[in-house]
Design a protein around this motif. Structure first.
Motif, PDB file in Angstrom:
ATOM      1  N   LEU A 156       0.843  -1.186   0.000  1.00  0.00           N
ATOM      2  CA  LEU A 156       0.000   0.000   0.000  1.00  0.00           C
ATOM      3  C   LEU A 156       0.884   1.244   0.000  1.00  0.00           C
ATOM      4  O   LEU A 156       1.907   1.296   0.683  1.00  0.00           O
ATOM      5  CB  LEU A 156      -0.901   0.018   1.237  1.00  0.00           C
ATOM      6  N   ASP A 157       0.466   2.252  -0.769  1.00  0.00           N
ATOM      7  CA  ASP A 157       1.243   3.488  -0.870  1.00  0.00           C
ATOM      8  C   ASP A 157       0.278   4.663  -1.002  1.00  0.00           C
ATOM      9  O   ASP A 157      -0.105   5.045  -2.114  1.00  0.00           O
ATOM     10  CB  ASP A 157       2.194   3.422  -2.062  1.00  0.00           C
ATOM     11  N   ASP A 158      -0.129   5.236   0.122  1.00  0.00           N
ATOM     12  CA  ASP A 158      -1.123   6.303   0.062  1.00  0.00           C
ATOM     13  C   ASP A 158      -0.530   7.642  -0.361  1.00  0.00           C
ATOM     14  O   ASP A 158      -1.262   8.606  -0.549  1.00  0.00           O
ATOM     15  CB  ASP A 158      -1.894   6.432   1.372  1.00  0.00           C
ATOM     16  N   ASP A 163      -5.552   4.016  -1.531  1.00  0.00           N
ATOM     17  CA  ASP A 163      -4.718   3.285  -0.579  1.00  0.00           C
ATOM     18  C   ASP A 163      -4.863   3.873   0.821  1.00  0.00           C
ATOM     19  O   ASP A 163      -4.697   3.178   1.826  1.00  0.00           O
ATOM     20  CB  ASP A 163      -3.250   3.325  -1.000  1.00  0.00           C
ATOM     21  N   HIS A 164      -5.176   5.166   0.889  1.00  0.00           N
ATOM     22  CA  HIS A 164      -5.319   5.832   2.184  1.00  0.00           C
ATOM     23  C   HIS A 164      -6.522   5.306   2.971  1.00  0.00           C
ATOM     24  O   HIS A 164      -6.543   5.384   4.201  1.00  0.00           O
ATOM     25  CB  HIS A 164      -5.457   7.346   1.971  1.00  0.00           C
ATOM     26  N   GLU A 219      -7.274   2.190   3.356  1.00  0.00           N
ATOM     27  CA  GLU A 219      -6.778   1.057   4.147  1.00  0.00           C
ATOM     28  C   GLU A 219      -5.677   1.460   5.126  1.00  0.00           C
ATOM     29  O   GLU A 219      -5.625   0.955   6.243  1.00  0.00           O
ATOM     30  CB  GLU A 219      -6.255  -0.051   3.222  1.00  0.00           C
ATOM     31  N   THR A 220      -4.787   2.354   4.711  1.00  0.00           N
ATOM     32  CA  THR A 220      -3.665   2.697   5.587  1.00  0.00           C
ATOM     33  C   THR A 220      -4.089   3.521   6.792  1.00  0.00           C
ATOM     34  O   THR A 220      -3.454   3.455   7.845  1.00  0.00           O
ATOM     35  CB  THR A 220      -2.568   3.473   4.826  1.00  0.00           C
ATOM     36  N   LYS A 221      -5.186   4.278   6.669  1.00  0.00           N
ATOM     37  CA  LYS A 221      -5.590   5.121   7.797  1.00  0.00           C
ATOM     38  C   LYS A 221      -7.087   5.155   8.059  1.00  0.00           C
ATOM     39  O   LYS A 221      -7.527   4.892   9.175  1.00  0.00           O
ATOM     40  CB  LYS A 221      -5.085   6.552   7.589  1.00  0.00           C
ATOM     41  N   ARG A 257      -9.023   2.560   9.834  1.00  0.00           N
ATOM     42  CA  ARG A 257      -8.479   2.280  11.163  1.00  0.00           C
ATOM     43  C   ARG A 257      -9.034   3.238  12.217  1.00  0.00           C
ATOM     44  O   ARG A 257      -8.831   3.024  13.409  1.00  0.00           O
ATOM     45  CB  ARG A 257      -6.953   2.400  11.139  1.00  0.00           C
TER      46      ARG A 257
END
Length: 218
Positions: free
Chosen positions: A170-172, A178-179, A181-183, A186
């Motif tokens: 993942l690379d937001d 991708d953001h 999932e990365t943040k 959450r």
């Protein structure tokens, strides 16, 4: 009526406080941290405060000044943004004659609201501000802000060959979705108030619906 006076009316019953603080409160060139963001966060905070309690004047000041220092998402100072805002807010409130304990309470709420800072909120006002601000990062508005910031940073919407990052990291910074999932997905589990948690789970589902509809179209 001035523009500040018109905006201040949205912070009722703290219009006078809002009129004093709004000139210091936000970056005019950032549509994800502008007056509209402050008004949405205040509405979220007021909704939570109506169920949870707290000192409304302190909460209003914390909402109004929580983004009073603008730091871009890709800046190396990003993790320091809430500390810088708390320090600036301290000076602003001192100039307005606020007491030491009140200033400390507002500064703590501002310091701990940030996801990047990763400092636990200890007071009810701080917990409400953190929840209210994070509510604006999920749901439909959260999706809109995510894509807006991606455009501001020069990121793409998604990886055309692997949008769900099934065979890549993942690379937001490169791809907006991708953001999610990365943040963004959450955030809902970290809310500090019961009212905030309920609202967060409703909005997270909207955010998941946005992603599902986008994936269907691409």
């Amino acid at each position: 009526m001035t523009e500040i006076s018109k905006l201040a009316a949205a912070f009722a019953p703290h219009e006078e406080l809002a009129a004093a603080l709004l000139p210091h409160a936000f970056a005019a060139d950032d549509g994800s941290h502008d007056a509209a963001h402050l008004i949405r966060v205040w509405k979220n905070a007021a909704r939570i405060q109506a169920e949870e309690g707290s000192e409304a004047r302190l909460l209003a000041a914390a909402v109004l000044l929580h983004d009073c220092v603008s730091v871009e998402k890709n800046s190396p100072l990003r993790t320091q943004a809430s500390r810088l805002a708390a320090e600036k807010a301290t000076g602003i409130l001192k100039d307005l004659g606020w007491g030491t304990d009140e200033i400390a309470a507002v500064a703590h709420a501002i310091l701990t609201h940030s996801f990047s800072a990763n400092i636990p909120p200890e007071t009810l006002e701080a917990k409400i501000l953190q929840d209210a601000d994070r509510l604006d990062a999920i749901g439909m508005v959260g999706a809109a802000r995510c894509f807006y910031i991606a455009g501001r940073m020069g990121s793409g919407l998604y990886d055309p060959l692997d949008p769900l990052a099934e065979a890549r990291a993942l690379d937001d910074k490169a791809f907006a979705i991708d953001h999610f999932e990365t943040k963004l997905f959450r955030l809902a589990d970290g809310f500090k108030t019961e009212a905030g948690r309920r609202l967060a789970h409703e909005r997270e589902q909207r955010l998941r619906d946005v992603l599902a509809m986008m994936l269907d179209e691409i």
